[in-house]
Design a protein around this motif. Structure first.
Motif, PDB file in Angstrom:
ATOM      1  N   UNK A 105      16.150  25.286  -0.901  1.00  0.00           N
ATOM      2  CA  UNK A 105      17.603  25.269  -1.086  1.00  0.00           C
ATOM      3  C   UNK A 105      18.233  24.161  -0.251  1.00  0.00           C
ATOM      4  N   UNK A 106      19.165  23.450  -0.862  1.00  0.00           N
ATOM      5  CA  UNK A 106      19.885  22.392  -0.153  1.00  0.00           C
ATOM      6  C   UNK A 106      21.318  22.336  -0.662  1.00  0.00           C
ATOM      7  N   UNK A 107      22.155  21.725   0.135  1.00  0.00           N
ATOM      8  CA  UNK A 107      23.587  21.619  -0.185  1.00  0.00           C
ATOM      9  C   UNK A 107      24.046  20.184   0.060  1.00  0.00           C
ATOM     10  N   UNK A 108      24.827  19.667  -0.877  1.00  0.00           N
ATOM     11  CA  UNK A 108      25.386  18.318  -0.766  1.00  0.00           C
ATOM     12  C   UNK A 108      26.878  18.376  -1.054  1.00  0.00           C
ATOM     13  N   UNK A 109      27.658  17.667  -0.269  1.00  0.00           N
ATOM     14  CA  UNK A 109      29.100  17.650  -0.500  1.00  0.00           C
ATOM     15  C   UNK A 109      29.731  16.376   0.003  1.00  0.00           C
ATOM     16  N   UNK A 110      30.861  16.050  -0.566  1.00  0.00           N
ATOM     17  CA  UNK A 110      31.641  14.933  -0.038  1.00  0.00           C
ATOM     18  C   UNK A 110      33.125  15.196  -0.231  1.00  0.00           C
TER      19      UNK A 110
END
Length: 222
Positions: free
Chosen positions: A69-74
Motif C-alpha cells: 500500500x502506498x499513497x501519493x498526493x499533491x
C-alpha cells in the motif's frame, strides 16, 4: 523569472516543494484598422503593453504505508494577474495636440482611446491517490483509487479612456478610465476515480476503471 525546488525524503516517504515566479512586461502590441493600413506609422503609438505576473506553488508527497500500500498526493496554488493596454488611434493626426475640447462634442470625437483589460485568477487544487498491489488468488494485481479537486476565482475588467496623441505618437489621456465590463466567475471541480488491473494468467490481464466528475461555474457582473 525564478524557479526553485526543495526535495526531502525519509525511509518510507519523499516530498518536494517547488515555487515558480514570473513577472513579464511586453511592449508593442498595437493593431491598426484596415482603413489605416496606408499609414503604418499609426501602429506605433504608445504605451501599449502586456504585463503578466504569475505565481505557482506545488507540493508533492509520496508515502509507502507497507509493502503493498502506498499513497501519493499533491497540493498546488496558482495566482495569475495580467494587464493589457491598447492605444487606438481612430483618425489621422498630422500635428500633435493636447486639446481636450473633443470631450464636449456630441458625439465625442476624440482622435484616440486607451483600452485597459485586467485579468486576475486565483486557483487551488489537490490530487490524492491510494495504490494497492496485494495479490488476489496468488495473482498479481494493481488497484488505484483517487480524488481530484480544484477551486478557482477569476475576475475580468475592461476600461476605456478618451485620449489625444502627442508628437511622439504617445497617448495623452483626457479623462478618467470608464468601466466597460466587470465580470467575475467562480468554479469548482471534483473528480473521483478508480482503476484495477488483474493478471488473469501469464499472458492475459484484465483492467476495469471508472470515474465520476462534477463541475460548477457561477458568473456575475456585467
Amino acid at each position: 523569472q525564478f524557479f526553485g525546488k526543495y526535495i526531502t525524503n525519509g525511509q518510507y516517504w519523499d516530498g518536494s516543494l517547488s515555487l515558480l515566479l514570473a513577472d513579464n512586461l511586453l511592449y508593442g502590441n498595437q493593431t491598426v484598422p484596415m482603413s489605416m493600413l496606408d499609414r503604418a506609422a499609426q501602429g506605433y503609438s504608445h504605451p501599449d503593453y502586456i504585463a503578466t505576473q504569475n505565481v505557482v506553488l506545488n507540493g508533492v508527497g509520496n508515502f509507502e504505508i507497507n509493502e503493498v500500500n502506498s499513497f501519493t498526493g499533491n497540493l498546488y496554488y496558482r495566482h495569475l494577474s495580467r494587464d493589457i493596454l491598447n492605444s487606438n488611434i481612430g483618425s489621422f493626426i498630422p500635428d500633435a495636440t493636447n486639446d481636450a475640447s473633443c470631450l464636449g462634442h456630441s458625439p465625442i470625437d476624440c482622435p484616440a482611446t486607451n483600452l485597459l483589460a485586467h485579468y486576475k485568477q486565483e486557483l487551488v487544487g489537490v490530487n490524492a491517490q491510494w495504490n494497492n498491489t496485494a495479490r488476489i488468488w496468488s495473482e498479481f494485481q494493481t488497484s488505484t483509487i483517487g480524488i481530484n479537486a480544484e477551486f478557482s476565482h477569476t475576475g475580468f475588467g475592461n476600461f476605456g479612456q478618451y485620449a489625444n496623441v502627442d508628437s511622439s505618437q504617445g497617448m495623452v489621456g483626457l479623462a478618467a478610465y470608464m468601466t466597460q465590463a466587470d465580470i467575475s466567475s467562480s468554479s469548482q471541480r471534483l473528480g473521483i476515480f478508480g482503476t484495477s488491473t488483474f493478471d488473469v494468467s501469464e499472458n492475459l490481464s484484465a483492467t476495469a476503471s471508472a470515474r465520476y466528475d462534477y463541475a460548477s461555474l457561477k458568473l456575475s457582473g456585467q
